[in-house]
Design an enzyme around this catalytic site. Structure first.
Site, PDB file in Angstrom:
ATOM      1  N   GLN A 121      -5.685   0.809   3.458  1.00  0.00           N
ATOM      2  CA  GLN A 121      -5.051   2.093   3.565  1.00  0.00           C
ATOM      3  C   GLN A 121      -5.134   2.972   2.460  1.00  0.00           C
ATOM      4  OE1 GLN A 121      -1.611   0.118   5.793  1.00  0.00           O
ATOM      5  NE2 GLN A 121      -1.377   2.122   5.894  1.00  0.00           N
ATOM      6  N   PHE A 161      -0.854  -0.789  10.132  1.00  0.00           N
ATOM      7  CA  PHE A 161       0.543  -0.988  10.247  1.00  0.00           C
ATOM      8  C   PHE A 161       1.304  -0.960   9.151  1.00  0.00           C
ATOM      9  CE2 PHE A 161      -1.575  -3.237  13.895  1.00  0.00           C
ATOM     10  CZ  PHE A 161      -1.851  -1.899  14.858  1.00  0.00           C
ATOM     11  N   GLU A 197      -1.535  -1.346   3.016  1.00  0.00           N
ATOM     12  CA  GLU A 197      -1.179  -0.199   2.131  1.00  0.00           C
ATOM     13  C   GLU A 197      -1.323  -0.718   0.620  1.00  0.00           C
ATOM     14  OE1 GLU A 197       2.181   2.288   3.035  1.00  0.00           O
ATOM     15  OE2 GLU A 197       2.297   2.763   1.048  1.00  0.00           O
ATOM     16  N   ARG A 219      13.531   4.011   1.521  1.00  0.00           N
ATOM     17  CA  ARG A 219      13.685   4.597   2.798  1.00  0.00           C
ATOM     18  C   ARG A 219      14.801   3.912   3.562  1.00  0.00           C
ATOM     19  NH1 ARG A 219      10.758   7.855   6.071  1.00  0.00           N
ATOM     20  NH2 ARG A 219       9.091   8.236   4.593  1.00  0.00           N
ATOM     21  N   PHE A 236       8.866   1.110   7.612  1.00  0.00           N
ATOM     22  CA  PHE A 236       8.982   1.203   6.154  1.00  0.00           C
ATOM     23  C   PHE A 236      10.710   1.105   5.874  1.00  0.00           C
ATOM     24  CE2 PHE A 236       7.985   2.638   1.793  1.00  0.00           C
ATOM     25  CZ  PHE A 236       7.032   2.052   1.334  1.00  0.00           C
ATOM     26  N   THR A 252       8.623   9.102   0.269  1.00  0.00           N
ATOM     27  CA  THR A 252       9.864   9.301  -0.265  1.00  0.00           C
ATOM     28  C   THR A 252       9.667   9.408  -1.955  1.00  0.00           C
ATOM     29  OG1 THR A 252      10.211   6.805  -0.466  1.00  0.00           O
ATOM     30  CG2 THR A 252      11.295   8.201   1.435  1.00  0.00           C
ATOM     31  N   ALA A 288       3.033   6.421   5.698  1.00  0.00           N
ATOM     32  CA  ALA A 288       4.488   7.528   6.064  1.00  0.00           C
ATOM     33  C   ALA A 288       4.268   8.336   7.167  1.00  0.00           C
ATOM     34  CB  ALA A 288       4.559   8.038   4.631  1.00  0.00           C
ATOM     35  N   GLU A 322       5.106   6.418  12.858  1.00  0.00           N
ATOM     36  CA  GLU A 322       6.076   5.401  12.981  1.00  0.00           C
ATOM     37  C   GLU A 322       7.346   5.569  13.735  1.00  0.00           C
ATOM     38  OE1 GLU A 322       5.797   6.028   8.632  1.00  0.00           O
ATOM     39  OE2 GLU A 322       6.099   4.043   8.523  1.00  0.00           O
TER      40      GLU A 322
HETATM   41  N1  LUZ Z   1       4.808   4.297   1.879  1.00  0.00           N
HETATM   42  C1  LUZ Z   1       5.157   4.774   0.948  1.00  0.00           C
HETATM   43  C2  LUZ Z   1       5.307   4.553   2.752  1.00  0.00           C
HETATM   44  O1  LUZ Z   1       4.455   4.553  -0.345  1.00  0.00           O
HETATM   45  N2  LUZ Z   1       6.293   5.591   0.830  1.00  0.00           N
HETATM   46  C3  LUZ Z   1       6.943   5.996   1.817  1.00  0.00           C
HETATM   47  O2  LUZ Z   1       7.742   6.626   1.879  1.00  0.00           O
HETATM   48  C4  LUZ Z   1       6.518   5.353   3.061  1.00  0.00           C
HETATM   49  N3  LUZ Z   1       6.970   5.724   4.313  1.00  0.00           N
HETATM   50  C5  LUZ Z   1       6.783   5.047   5.396  1.00  0.00           C
HETATM   51  C6  LUZ Z   1       5.603   4.326   5.563  1.00  0.00           C
HETATM   52  N4  LUZ Z   1       4.819   3.958   4.187  1.00  0.00           N
HETATM   53 MO1  MOS Z   2       2.839   2.519   6.457  1.00  0.00          MO
HETATM   54  S1  MOS Z   2       4.372   1.545   6.644  1.00  0.00           S
HETATM   55  O1  MOS Z   2       2.869   4.188   6.860  1.00  0.00           O
HETATM   56  O2  MOS Z   2       1.682   2.148   5.554  1.00  0.00           O
END
Ligand code: LUZ
Ligand code: MOS
Length: 750
Positions: A191, A222, A226, A304, A338, A434, A503, A709
């Site tokens: 991602q 999901f 990331e 978060r 998250f 955030t 996010a 989300e």
């Molecule tokens: N990833 C991130 C996220 O690095 N920061 C965020 O605030 C976030 N929020 C939701 C999902 N992934």
């Molecule tokens: Mo995410 S939990 O938006 O990689």
């Protein structure tokens, strides 16, 4: 509008990393990982494996030319273990062989001599010992200590939520191909292409521009890709760098389940204070986050949780404190929501417990405390609309909540073991990373001389349909059929310094970057058209593949215009950057305006529990969701349905268990980890999209709202509906507010 990949998927023609034809000379990698949850390494014994047929080379930490460091926020993660291992599944050595089978077989012949150290798997134990990744963090407002003392009702309690396996269909995958000199081309199921690129550069000690990361699409993510796609891509890159040969590394399902982190399990302590009428005046909550062995994204996830400490409610006095607890489990990571779902669960648990102890109805306490326009969150931002309340009120009407409640009561009076339960679950979720700096994206748009359009952005398509939305944006601005547009792979050489697609903000940000680029090209086109037609530019528009003047058709078609612009030596390409406006956050004060907006809605869930067998089913879920001015209603519906079911799975049957002593993951196959299947899917799911209040069209994508989300958290309602059905059978039921509520737990409940 449809999801353009759907046809390819159905025919099996869509290409994933593992499908890319292997270049000649490709080596296959298999990773030897720690069999021990915590220990000091005495030796890594690779000689037996090295002599096996087909084995070309075995790499350990000693072979890393640059830094053996892949941490993202905190620099605390080795690519390959050096002196100590901290969790079962921690990568130790990479076997490279001519075939996948040879590599895999050889990896099983590697052994390690260790002195075992004490391993812990529980967050509270880690906190007691002071094993925290970073110091505790507190968000607060008002004065909880004083106000709590004066509350009519003060209720304390504890709660627990379990982890969750992402179970993306495509396991972690990467293919690295050598280029000229030190250059590398990496295909990765990530991602976050730029994070892979940056980390490869650091580990190999080569400049970022030598590393090209390319992502066509992922088979689901999901959040699990990331951060945690990175190590496997870096391992493939390291192997290519050292051997000069292409290297392919694909995890098996079992390896993926054991070696990668999951949603964070949390433990909670809470105290909630209410007045006579049920108004919540004070809220004190502690989050014990089970972070796993290294930080990964844990600190951001905890943040978060802190942002969502009050759920969908206004509470004037709040003290929320979070602890990132270091344990000997695989590093837990991003997962849809998250940290938000965890915060919302304990908020609902506290309200539920308060209802039992005060005798006030749960729905009464929920409803009178819902956020109103102008209410402030503990982090200083004001809630800007009344959507939380309107979604609740619309839902009460359309789902006929009070009649349903009556018929449930009647059903329960007439049945001894079978009992029904109902719950309401409001959701309010902040949209934006955030970490403010991550809220940027870019797009590169090319119009070709035949009038077809190619678009590159920083968004990664992972099944959510972001590419379909981006195509819609371009097609609408140019007023051409969407088939004339194409979204290219996400490639770090075309779009640089990308934020992860995460996010819920992928479409908002990359769609807006695409919009800016297309609008700039459109301006150039209309300028040329004005000259060509000898008209004033302000009378010209693009419509249905033609140029209109004062809404009348001209002789100039889209394709002709594009050709004329090209012949005039004017650029048909544009690169654009988008940064979400108006957001900021001051971490020294823990105050600011971190979110572009909030996404809200409410779900009502009805369930039936067989209290004799412990089995249950979800009968009906009705949702009112504020989607803004929807760009693609069908994609939105798909996201809400999928997220709902994933959320229901989290609080019901998805149970991660680790062996008490060894800390080995026991739910390490699809035989021991159960996700909701078609027969568990609620009999009826109705989603009503309400437009809600106007959204600045430069913030959401053309007035639409982020969708990825927020709907996950509607699933939490199932836990509370199940508990109501259990209480209808046993009013003295002792509740521990522990999720997931598996059928086994329902059966054993006392
Ligand atoms: N990833 C991130 C996220 O690095 N920061 C965020 O605030 C976030 N929020 C939701 C999902 N992934
Ligand atoms: Mo995410 S939990 O938006 O990689």
């Amino acid at each position: 509008m449809k999801h353009f990949d759907a046809k390819l998927h159905v025919k099996g023609k869509s290409i994933f990393t593992a499908d890319i034809p292997e270049p000649a000379g490709t080596l296959h990698a298999a990773v030897f990982t720690s069999p021990c949850a915590h220990g000091n390494i005495l030796s890594i014994n690779t000689s037996v494996a090295a002599d096996l047929p087909g084995v070309v080379r075995i790499l350990t930490a000693k072979d890393i030319p640059g830094e053996n460091q892949i941490g993202n926020i905190v620099q605390d993660e080795h690519l390959l273990a050096e002196k100590t291992v901290h969790f079962i599944g921690e990568p130790v050595a990479i076997v490279l062989a001519e075939t996948k089978q040879q590599a895999y077989y050889a990896s099983k012949k590697i052994t390690m001599d260790l002195t075992e150290l004490e391993a812990i798997s529980d967050a509270r134990t880690a906190a007691k010992r002071g094993d925290l990744i970073v110091p505790p963090r507190t968000f607060s407002c008002g004065d909880t200590d004083t106000v709590m003392k004066n509350c009519t009702h003060v209720i304390t309690g504890t709660a627990e939520t379990g982890g969750q396996e992402h179970l993306y269909l495509e396991t972690q995958s990467s293919l690295c191909v050598p280029g000229e000199g030190p250059a590398l081309h990496i295909t990765s199921s990530t991602q976050s292409p730029s994070f892979v690129q940056k980390t490869v550069s650091k580990v190999l000690g080569i400049p970022i521009h030598q590393v090209q990361v390319d992502v066509l699409r992922l088979g689901g993510a999901f959040g699990g890709k990331e951060d945690q796609a990175t190590p496997w891509a870096v391992m493939a890159a390291l192997a290519t760098h050292l051997t000069g040969r292409p290297v392919k590394l694909i995890l098996s399902r079992h390896e993926d389940l054991v070696n990668t982190g999951k949603r964070h399990p949390y433990s909670y302590d809470f105290t909630i204070g209410l007045n006579e009428d049920g108004k919540i005046l004070a809220w004190i909550v502690d989050y014990y986050q089970n972070s796993g062995a290294v930080s990964d994204l844990s600190t951001a996830i905890l943040e978060r949780s802190l942002f969502h400490s009050t759920g969908s409610y206004f509470i004037p006095n709040v003290t929320a404190t979070g602890y990132c607890c270091k344990t000997n489990l695989a590093p837990n990571t991003a997962f849809r929501g998250f940290g938000g779902p965890q915060a919302m669960f304990v908020m609902e648990a506290a309200i539920h417990k308060a209802s039992i102890e005060t005798g006030l109805a749960v729905q009464h306490i929920q409803k009178i405390n819902l956020l109103k326009k102008g209410d402030s969150f503990p982090y200083g931002m004001l809630y800007s609309c009344n959507e939380t309340q309107t979604s609740w009120e619309i839902l009460e009407q359309v789902a006929e909540v009070s009649t349903t409640r009556d018929s449930i009561k009647k059903f329960n009076e007439n049945n001894k073991y079978m009992k029904k339960g109902i719950s309401m679950m409001p959701v309010c979720f902040g949209i934006s990373f955030t970490s403010t700096f991550l809220n940027q994206a870019n797009a590169l748009v090319h119009v070709y001389t035949d009038g077809s359009v190619g678009i590159s952005t920083s968004a990664v398509e992972m099944g959510q349909g972001v590419n379909s939305r981006i195509r819609q944006v371009a097609a609408e601005i140019f007023s051409i059929p969407v088939e004339r547009t194409k979204v290219e792979s996400t490639n770090t050489s075309r779009t640089a310094n990308t934020s992860p697609t995460a996010a819920s903000s992928g479409a908002d940000m990359n769609g807006n970057a695409t919009k800016i680029a297309c609008e700039k090209i459109k301006e150039r086109l209309l300028e040329v058209a004005a000259k060509e037609l000898n008209k004033d530019k302000k009378h010209l528009t693009l419509n249905n593949s033609s140029v209109l003047c004062n809404n009348n058709l001209t002789d100039l078609s889209w394709t002709q215009l594009v050709t004329i612009v090209y012949m005039s030596r004017i650029s048909l390409s544009c690169h654009a950057h988008y940064a979400t406006p108006g957001i900021h956050f001051d971490k020294t004060k823990e105050k600011g305006r971190p979110f572009a907006y909030h996404v809200t809605g409410t779900a009502v869930t009805e369930v039936t529990v067989d209290n004799l067998l412990g089995t249950y089913k979800v009968d009906r879920v009705t949702i009112v969701h504020h989607g803004g001015d929807q760009l693609n209603p069908l994609l939105d519906q798909g996201q809400v349905e999928g997220a709902l079911l994933q959320g229901i799975g989290w609080v019901t049957m998805e149970e991660l268990k680790w062996h008490e002593k060894s800390k080995r993951l026991q739910a390490d196959s699809l035989a021991t980890y159960k996700i909701p299947d078609i027969s568990f899917t609620p009999e009826s799911v109705t989603i009503l999209f309400a437009k809600g209040e106007e959204l600045d069209s430069n913030i959401g994508l053309k007035g639409s709202k982020a969708i990825g989300e927020p709907p996950f958290m509607y699933g939490i309602g199932t836990w509370f509906a199940l508990v109501e059905a259990m209480r209808a059978y046993n009013p003295k039921l002792v509740l521990d507010y522990s999720s997931p509520l598996t059928p086994e737990k329902v059966l054993m409940a006392k």
